[in-house]
Design a protein around this motif. Structure first.
Motif, PDB file in Angstrom:
ATOM      1  N   ALA A 375       0.832  -1.207   0.000  1.00  0.00           N
ATOM      2  CA  ALA A 375       0.000   0.000   0.000  1.00  0.00           C
ATOM      3  C   ALA A 375       0.866   1.256   0.000  1.00  0.00           C
ATOM      4  O   ALA A 375       0.564   2.238  -0.695  1.00  0.00           O
ATOM      5  CB  ALA A 375      -0.931  -0.009   1.205  1.00  0.00           C
ATOM      6  N   GLU A 376       1.959   1.237   0.757  1.00  0.00           N
ATOM      7  CA  GLU A 376       2.856   2.388   0.800  1.00  0.00           C
ATOM      8  C   GLU A 376       3.557   2.577  -0.537  1.00  0.00           C
ATOM      9  O   GLU A 376       3.726   3.719  -1.009  1.00  0.00           O
ATOM     10  CB  GLU A 376       3.875   2.198   1.927  1.00  0.00           C
ATOM     11  CG  GLU A 376       3.254   2.213   3.313  1.00  0.00           C
ATOM     12  CD  GLU A 376       4.252   1.887   4.392  1.00  0.00           C
ATOM     13  OE1 GLU A 376       4.258   2.564   5.429  1.00  0.00           O
ATOM     14  OE2 GLU A 376       5.040   0.940   4.200  1.00  0.00           O
ATOM     15  N   ALA A 377       3.989   1.467  -1.154  1.00  0.00           N
ATOM     16  CA  ALA A 377       4.627   1.573  -2.462  1.00  0.00           C
ATOM     17  C   ALA A 377       3.650   2.135  -3.499  1.00  0.00           C
ATOM     18  O   ALA A 377       4.046   2.898  -4.388  1.00  0.00           O
ATOM     19  CB  ALA A 377       5.137   0.206  -2.908  1.00  0.00           C
ATOM     20  N   GLY A 378       2.365   1.776  -3.392  1.00  0.00           N
ATOM     21  CA  GLY A 378       1.363   2.326  -4.308  1.00  0.00           C
ATOM     22  C   GLY A 378       1.209   3.823  -4.165  1.00  0.00           C
ATOM     23  O   GLY A 378       1.051   4.556  -5.150  1.00  0.00           O
ATOM     24  N   VAL A 379       1.250   4.316  -2.927  1.00  0.00           N
ATOM     25  CA  VAL A 379       1.153   5.759  -2.690  1.00  0.00           C
ATOM     26  C   VAL A 379       2.380   6.472  -3.254  1.00  0.00           C
ATOM     27  O   VAL A 379       2.274   7.548  -3.857  1.00  0.00           O
ATOM     28  CB  VAL A 379       0.998   6.032  -1.179  1.00  0.00           C
ATOM     29  CG1 VAL A 379       1.183   7.515  -0.881  1.00  0.00           C
ATOM     30  CG2 VAL A 379      -0.371   5.563  -0.699  1.00  0.00           C
ATOM     31  N   VAL A 380       3.565   5.885  -3.075  1.00  0.00           N
ATOM     32  CA  VAL A 380       4.787   6.495  -3.627  1.00  0.00           C
ATOM     33  C   VAL A 380       4.706   6.553  -5.149  1.00  0.00           C
ATOM     34  O   VAL A 380       5.152   7.527  -5.772  1.00  0.00           O
ATOM     35  CB  VAL A 380       6.030   5.699  -3.174  1.00  0.00           C
ATOM     36  CG1 VAL A 380       7.292   6.243  -3.834  1.00  0.00           C
ATOM     37  CG2 VAL A 380       6.170   5.762  -1.662  1.00  0.00           C
TER      38      VAL A 380
END
Length: 407
Positions: A375-380
């Motif tokens: 999820a964090e990689a998607g936001v980045v």
């Protein structure tokens, strides 16, 4: 007494002994070695005695004893539950240290979910100086050279980083090769290099809190989602607040939003007509020398950055196996090793799939910090697109073509 009754009685005794082992968590660290030996003995007993006996009973009952078959299925579930509830961190590995199974205590110790860890090398969760030793010892145990024990360390120097791992061989049913059972527990006081600093203890407590409790996973997910939305809002404010003087200034604004609470290191590289140049490096304040080494590095020598800018692909890696993925310093030391990186995200800077890549944004987490999640990689990845659009706006000559390609 029938075979089923004998098996039931022995399994009941096994359960009572495991219940006694659960009290080992209350013992001082230096007194847990005897409990560890007892736990290994019980696990070997379950694998070498209880499981074969269950298979014999199941084979004998295939002729029509459906009730016994159902009972055997319950016993199998019980054995799995016992593995999961062992108070010590336990991992089942193959001869190359690839994880086949982790119990709950091991997922807490290494800060990863069991489903994510399966199929990955456990050595990636340890400090670099101990990985080769563990691989060699696991291979020796798998070859049948006997059980053994060694000292390993978690990365980051956090409290409890020194671990005593005990290895023993197991032959899973129906398999031709041995697997290796690894049991981890805190090293005795005399084995530790020294007491952990207070800051490391605080970092460890923060990591445990960030993982959320088993009783409230939904609340932890909601909280994390809110934090990511706050990050997107802060990034939008930084990009739209005032007009930047150029791409480098814009990238520095974005990096300052990401560095600190979200990532330990933020590095931005620009692609000027095929020539890569490093424009922003933000890292921990106490790492001045390392920050200078990263800033002086040539992004063309970083396979991670080259892949992102050449192919336009994003990368998310937890405990990266290749220490040279982000290049080396002037003395030839791998930068990922020097920074004790435990996870990273690298994304290309381009406003749309058909647009040229204008650079790459690399985020690194190190030490005891929780690893980057999907999820964090998607936001980045979303942030990288927004940053690329903002870069096009401050480059009038490129802006029109880039906006058309993005649309």
């Amino acid at each position: 007494m029938t075979g089923a009754e004998e098996f039931g009685a022995e399994l009941a005794d096994f359960r009572s002994r495991v219940d006694e082992l659960r009290t080992a968590r209350a013992l001082p660290a230096q007194e847990r070695l005897s409990a560890l030996d007892a736990a290994l003995f019980e696990l070997e007993h379950a694998a070498d005695v209880l499981w074969p006996r269950y298979e014999e009973l199941a084979a004998a009952a295939r002729g029509g004893a459906e009730g016994l078959r159902g009972q055997s299925g319950q016993e199998q579930q019980l054995l799995r539950a016992l593995f999961q509830r062992m108070p010590m961190a336990v991992a089942l590995l193959d001869r190359e240290t690839v994880v086949r199974r982790l119990n709950f205590a091991a997922t807490q110790l290494f800060g990863m979910r069991a489903g994510f860890a399966t199929g990955r090398r456990l050595t990636g969760s340890l400090r670099h100086d101990g990985r080769a030793a563990l691989r060699g010892q696991v291979a020796a145990v798998a070859r049948g050279e006997g059980a053994r024990s060694l000292l390993v360390h978690l990365p980051g120097g956090r409290a409890g980083a020194a671990l005593r791992v005990t290895l023993t061989a197991l032959r899973p049913s129906g398999e031709l090769r041995n697997a290796v059972l690894a049991v981890f527990q805190p090293a005795a006081d005399g084995e530790r290099p020294g007491p952990a600093p207070a800051a490391s203890k605080a970092a460890q407590s923060k990591q445990v809190a960030a993982q959320g409790s088993a009783a409230g996973p939904y609340l932890a997910e909601v909280t994390r989602h809110a934090e990511l939305m706050d990050l997107l809002d802060a990034m939008a404010t930084a990009l739209l607040g005032r007009r930047a003087g150029g791409p480098a200034e814009l990238l520095e604004r974005a990096a300052r939003v990401l560095q600190g609470q979200f990532a330990d290191w933020v590095v931005a590289d620009l692609n000027d007509g095929g020539t890569l140049r490093r424009v922003v490096v933000l890292g921990p304040s106490q790492a001045d020398g390392l920050r200078a080494a990263v800033a002086e590095g040539n992004p063309a020598d970083c396979p991670l950055v080259v892949e992102a800018t050449a192919a336009g692909t994003s990368a998310l890696q937890v405990r990266p196996d290749d220490p040279e993925l982000f290049g080396r310093d002037g003395d030839g030391a791998a930068l990922l090793v020097r920074a004790e990186v435990t996870s990273l995200v690298c994304v290309p800077l381009r406003p749309g799939p058909a647009s040229p890549v204008r650079g790459a944004l690399t985020l690194l987490r190190s030490g005891a910090r929780h690893a980057f999640e999907m999820a964090e990689a998607g936001v980045v990845d979303r942030i990288s697109r927004h940053v690329a659009l903002a870069m096009a706006a401050v480059e009038p000559s490129r802006g029109r073509d880039t906006a058309e390609a993005a649309s």
